[in-house]
Design a protein around this motif. Structure first.
Motif, PDB file in Angstrom:
ATOM      1  N   SER A 518       0.829  -1.212   0.000  1.00  0.00           N
ATOM      2  CA  SER A 518       0.000   0.000   0.000  1.00  0.00           C
ATOM      3  C   SER A 518       0.856   1.252   0.000  1.00  0.00           C
ATOM      4  O   SER A 518       0.571   2.221  -0.724  1.00  0.00           O
ATOM      5  CB  SER A 518      -0.922  -0.003   1.227  1.00  0.00           C
ATOM      6  N   LYS A 520       3.879   1.513  -1.125  1.00  0.00           N
ATOM      7  CA  LYS A 520       4.553   1.602  -2.420  1.00  0.00           C
ATOM      8  C   LYS A 520       3.610   2.164  -3.486  1.00  0.00           C
ATOM      9  O   LYS A 520       3.993   3.005  -4.297  1.00  0.00           O
ATOM     10  CB  LYS A 520       5.058   0.216  -2.826  1.00  0.00           C
ATOM     11  N   LEU A 521       2.375   1.701  -3.474  1.00  0.00           N
ATOM     12  CA  LEU A 521       1.398   2.201  -4.437  1.00  0.00           C
ATOM     13  C   LEU A 521       1.130   3.686  -4.237  1.00  0.00           C
ATOM     14  O   LEU A 521       1.012   4.454  -5.188  1.00  0.00           O
ATOM     15  CB  LEU A 521       0.084   1.418  -4.309  1.00  0.00           C
ATOM     16  N   ARG A 524       3.978   5.919  -5.431  1.00  0.00           N
ATOM     17  CA  ARG A 524       4.117   5.975  -6.891  1.00  0.00           C
ATOM     18  C   ARG A 524       2.981   6.737  -7.552  1.00  0.00           C
ATOM     19  O   ARG A 524       2.946   6.887  -8.753  1.00  0.00           O
ATOM     20  CB  ARG A 524       4.161   4.543  -7.455  1.00  0.00           C
ATOM     21  N   HIS A 525       2.042   7.197  -6.750  1.00  0.00           N
ATOM     22  CA  HIS A 525       0.907   7.920  -7.314  1.00  0.00           C
ATOM     23  C   HIS A 525       1.389   9.248  -7.882  1.00  0.00           C
ATOM     24  O   HIS A 525       2.196   9.953  -7.258  1.00  0.00           O
ATOM     25  CB  HIS A 525      -0.154   8.166  -6.238  1.00  0.00           C
ATOM     26  N   ARG A 556       0.514  -1.363 -12.178  1.00  0.00           N
ATOM     27  CA  ARG A 556      -0.351  -0.917 -11.087  1.00  0.00           C
ATOM     28  C   ARG A 556      -1.537  -1.860 -10.918  1.00  0.00           C
ATOM     29  O   ARG A 556      -1.967  -2.126  -9.799  1.00  0.00           O
ATOM     30  CB  ARG A 556      -0.836   0.511 -11.359  1.00  0.00           C
ATOM     31  N   HIS A 559      -0.427  -4.797  -8.963  1.00  0.00           N
ATOM     32  CA  HIS A 559      -0.298  -4.464  -7.548  1.00  0.00           C
ATOM     33  C   HIS A 559      -1.662  -4.403  -6.866  1.00  0.00           C
ATOM     34  O   HIS A 559      -1.829  -4.882  -5.741  1.00  0.00           O
ATOM     35  CB  HIS A 559       0.434  -3.123  -7.384  1.00  0.00           C
ATOM     36  N   TYR A 560      -2.632  -3.809  -7.557  1.00  0.00           N
ATOM     37  CA  TYR A 560      -3.971  -3.721  -6.976  1.00  0.00           C
ATOM     38  C   TYR A 560      -4.619  -5.098  -6.842  1.00  0.00           C
ATOM     39  O   TYR A 560      -5.313  -5.374  -5.866  1.00  0.00           O
ATOM     40  CB  TYR A 560      -4.858  -2.803  -7.819  1.00  0.00           C
TER      41      TYR A 560
END
Length: 880
Positions: A518, A520-521, A524-525, A556, A559-560
């Motif tokens: 979470s 990391k995501l 990277r936003h 992405r 990852h989601y």
């Protein structure tokens, strides 16, 4: 491994020691050999160099060997002297005379005094002999300082003052009885024998009266030094009593110096239910606050940085001693001292390595710390804060910066402590996070530092200390108003069965992976830089590296998808962990060993829980002996039945049956009705001169629990595969009467019912007597259709009435029901002689298989399609 070598070594050492605890005998070496063969595979997967892998393997192997050596030395020398084995059920007590040294603080609670003594000599002693000094000609056997738990039952109130003069480090002679500590008598119950063994104690020395103890000065020793520390702690406690009124004194003693035993039980329960007991256990936050106060004071006095570090470094071990030397404060103290040393050397880089060094040092000193709950929670939570808080901070950027860290620390502590909390305490309040988020900072920022300041100031001028303590008194009142309000709202407490080790490891893996992914995501936003108020603005526009739109988007999405899978896995894991232990679709009956009393939990195939009685602690104390009352006396419902129900994941008692008003049947129900949701309370329709029964009914009314008076002829069907047919009381309650009848002899009015579940039948009889048995049989004959015989079908199991007393279970009753199996619930070595030999012979002659809680502990019954399997705590399982 590269950045945190000590952490990896500590984990391998703990894993090695833990494997010996979990496995036994050759299984340990088979596991060790398998891991040794897999070292090349670990090197490929983890990308470690051979030298690193060998170092970790060596740490694991040393952990195995070190624990084995430690455990092999954890034996009893006294056992060999007395020619008794330290295993199996509790042995009869033996009268002995012993000499040794007091090596623990003295705890006085009502008429009981407890301490630990290191025994240097011991001999068998005749109970007819009086006095401390042994008779001439007797030989003593030298003992090399084995520890025993001493329990003194005071004979008079004046002896409390005598016991208060005893100190750690003094020489003692003890005349009393020595016996082995009791093992767990229920499945999953508290094992006092194992608990004491983890403290290297194998025997309990019981002394009747202070006159059976002779105490002398012990001279200079480490124990004597700790005895002086105990005196100082008592003086500090007395000063706290001068500053804070009534119950607040006990609370502040726990908060400031770790004397948590004097907090009122009801307020301690509030803290327990909200997960706030860590406040009373001196740990890292207490050390940090006091170290911060000292650093601030030194800064005001213009003391240099180097000198301040040295002063604080010397202060920490003194604080650890004054606050009780518990594992949590030892951990905090060692970490602080290591941190201060590295800070002075300008080499302080990673807190996880410092934590690991402290863990290794403590386990090298005392390997049994690994079994200590305080040690486990302290190190787990601290490691969790170091690892999880950096992952949580990016997720909490929507919060103001001033409270972001506080929220991250609280959430991380809750996430990390959750598995250990439900493993050991089997309960979690949904309000725990809110309580820790709002109450703990108030205590940490106001009550603790101001309380410490008031205490220190009082030694200069008592009035000054009293003035400073006044705002703390107000904060304490508000704190317990808040905890009382939070705990008064029912429905927020959840009960969990103790999870398996694999469940705990999977939980930590999922939580860590979720947080890391979470964060990391989020980082990277594309809008992250704009959201981050700490990121510096670039001096000129920077072109981002060219990447394929499709590769970024697909990455992405992966990852989601992974994050969603983790959320689903965590949800499934929590649902599985929350399920009751007995939820497999079979019927279960658990005859809980409550000593001299009755308690049985029936769980139907559909998961309906029916609790029949709850045991009860019977007191023979006279009204004038109020001084004997203990702060938290043993009550079987609160100490045995309720913890067992929680440990087995019971969330609710759908039906509670109080067979009659005797204390040994209903005393424990009070704790159950206070702690668990109860669907309905069934009783026999009469009152007795029992304050316990009156309180139980009042609590049920206040909680709006439906109350039903049952009588012969009533039938209850909890689910489609279960039926309860009530055979007694014979006389139905007259609803037209304005009040319930008062019947002194409750045994004859016991609820008797026949349970049919999964094609098997069980007869529960309470404490019914022979007269009522004859009446029930006569009514059965009378109810049979004219010209036909009553149904003479035997029952598969009989719960023997009145603990096997000769006043029940007549020959006619046994011939009528011809039970294939009989269960007797009675206390070990009870004064009533239950079960009576005639009753046992009668059942044996009828062909019944007999199970007894006084001999075999808890009896668990599993029912599947008419087949019954009985599993006693001690002995072999039997099927029919």
């Amino acid at each position: 491994m590269k950045n945190r070598p000590l952490a990896a070594i500590a984990c391998c050492w703990i894993a090695g020691s833990g494997s010996v605890i979990l496995l036994h005998g050759s299984s340990v070496w088979l596991m060790w050999g398998g891991l040794t063969l897999l070292i090349p595979l670990f090197g490929i997967v983890l990308r470690y160099k051979p030298r690193q892998l060998i170092l970790l393997w060596l740490a694991f192997s040393l952990g195995v060997v070190y624990w084995m050596i430690n455990d092999s030395r954890n034996t009893s020398e006294i056992s060999a002297v007395l020619e008794m084995k330290v295993s199996g059920m509790k042995k009869d007590a033996m009268s002995v005379l012993a000499a040794g040294t007091i090596v623990s603080a003295i705890k006085i609670d009502g008429d009981r005094v407890a301490f630990t003594a290191s025994i240097h000599s011991i001999e068998r002693h005749s109970t007819a002999e009086a006095g401390i000094n042994p008779a001439a000609g007797k030989t003593k056997t030298a003992i090399s300082g084995e520890r025993v738990a001493v329990q003194v039952k005071l004979a008079a109130q004046a002896e409390q003052n005598i016991a208060a003069s005893w100190r750690r480090g003094q020489k003692v002679k003890l005349l009393g009885s020595i016996e082995q500590p009791a093992e767990a008598r229920n499945f999953g119950g508290f094992d006092y024998s194992e608990y004491l063994r983890s403290k290297r104690i194998h025997w309990i020395f019981k002394v009747a009266g202070a006159s059976s103890i002779e105490v002398q000065s012990g001279g200079l020793s480490g124990s004597a030094l700790l005895g002086e520390v105990d005196k100082l702690r008592q003086r500090i406690g007395a000063r706290v009593e001068q500053l804070f009124p009534e119950w607040q004194a006990g609370y502040m003693k726990g908060l400031l110096v770790g004397l948590a035993d004097e907090l009122e039980p009801d307020k301690y329960i509030q803290f327990t239910q909200l997960g706030l007991t860590h406040i009373l256990a001196i740990s890292g936050s207490h050390v940090a606050i006091n170290v911060g106060l000292l650093f601030g004071l030194l800064r005001l006095c213009r003391v240099t940085r180097e000198t301040s570090i040295i002063i604080v470094f010397c202060f920490v071990p003194i604080y650890v001693l004054l606050t009780g030397f518990s594992p949590s404060v030892i951990r905090a103290g060692m970490m602080t001292m290591l941190g201060l040393y590295l800070l002075r050397q300008r080499r302080l880089k990673d807190g996880l390595n410092v934590l690991s060094a402290a863990a290794l040092l403590m386990l090298l000193w005392e390997p049994n710390y690994l079994l200590n709950i305080s040690f486990q929670l302290s190190f787990a939570v601290t490691a969790g804060l170091i690892i999880f808080v950096p992952q949580l901070l990016p997720l909490l950027r929507f919060l103001p910066s001033k409270i972001r860290s506080t929220v991250a620390i609280t959430v991380a502590a809750e996430l990390v402590s959750f598995p250990l909390t439900i493993y050991y305490f089997n309960q979690l309040s949904l309000l725990s996070l809110a309580a820790n988020l709002f109450i703990v900072p108030v205590i940490g920022l106001i009550a603790l530092p101001l309380g410490t300041t008031a205490l220190l100031s009082s030694w200069i001028w008592i009035k000054l200390g009293t003035w400073i303590a006044y705002p703390v008194i107000i904060v304490n009142k508000l704190t317990f108003l808040a905890t009382g309000w939070l705990t008064s709202h029912s429905g927020f407490m959840t009960y969990w069965k103790s999870p398996a080790l694999l469940w705990i490891l999977v939980y930590y893996f999922i939580i860590y992976t979720m947080l890391r992914l979470s964060a990391k995501l989020l980082l990277r936003h594309p809008l992250q830089a704009a959201m981050d108020d700490t990121a510096p603005l670039p001096s000129r526009p920077v072109s981002p590296p060219r990447k394929s739109y499709y590769s970024v988007t697909s990455g992405r999405i992966r990852h989601y998808v992974l994050l969603s899978s983790l959320v689903i896995s965590l949800t499934a894991l929590l649902i599985y962990g929350y399920r009751p232990l007995n939820s497999g679709g079979s019927g279960h009956i658990q005859f809980i060993d409550v000593g001299q009393g009755d308690s049985a939990l029936i769980t139907t195939p559909r998961g309906i829980n029916i609790l029949v009685d709850g045991g009860g602690t019977v007191s023979f104390r006279k009204p004038g002996d109020s001084w004997r009352e203990r702060r938290d006396p043993f009550e079987v419902g609160a100490k045995t039945v309720a913890p067992l129900l929680k440990k087995r994941g019971v969330h609710r008692i759908d039906i509670m049956i109080a067979t009659h008003g005797d204390q040994d049947h209903i005393g424990g129900l009070q704790a159950i009705i206070e702690q668990f949701p109860v669907g309905a309370l069934l009783f026999n329709g009469s009152f007795s001169e029992s304050a316990t029964l009156a309180k139980l009914m009042q609590t049920a009314v206040s909680k709006k629990i439906p109350i039903y008076a049952v009588s012969r002829g009533m039938v209850l069907k909890p689910d489609s595969r279960t039926k309860l047919e009530f055979l007694a009381p014979i006389t139905a309650w007259d609803a037209s009467r304005s009040s319930l009848p008062h019947i002194k002899d409750q045994n004859a009015e016991s609820i008797v019912f026949k349970l049919e579940m999964e094609e098997a039948s069980f007869l529960f009889t309470g404490d019914t007597d022979k007269v009522t048995e004859r009446k029930m049989l006569a009514l059965e004959n009378q109810d049979a259709p004219e010209g036909t015989d009553p149904d003479m079908k035997p029952v598969d199991m009989l719960k023997v009435a009145h603990h096997g007393s000769k006043t029940s279970t007549s020959a006619l009753w046994v011939r009528r029901y011809r039970p294939a199996t009989a269960v007797v619930s009675a206390g070990v070595n009870n004064i009533y002689g239950h079960p009576h030999a005639d009753v046992v012979d009668r059942l044996v002659q009828s062909g019944s298989m007999i199970f007894r809680t006084d001999q075999q502990g808890e009896i668990q019954i599993i029912v599947r399609k008419g087949a019954i399997q009985a599993r006693p705590k001690y002995g072999l399982a039997q099927s029919q």
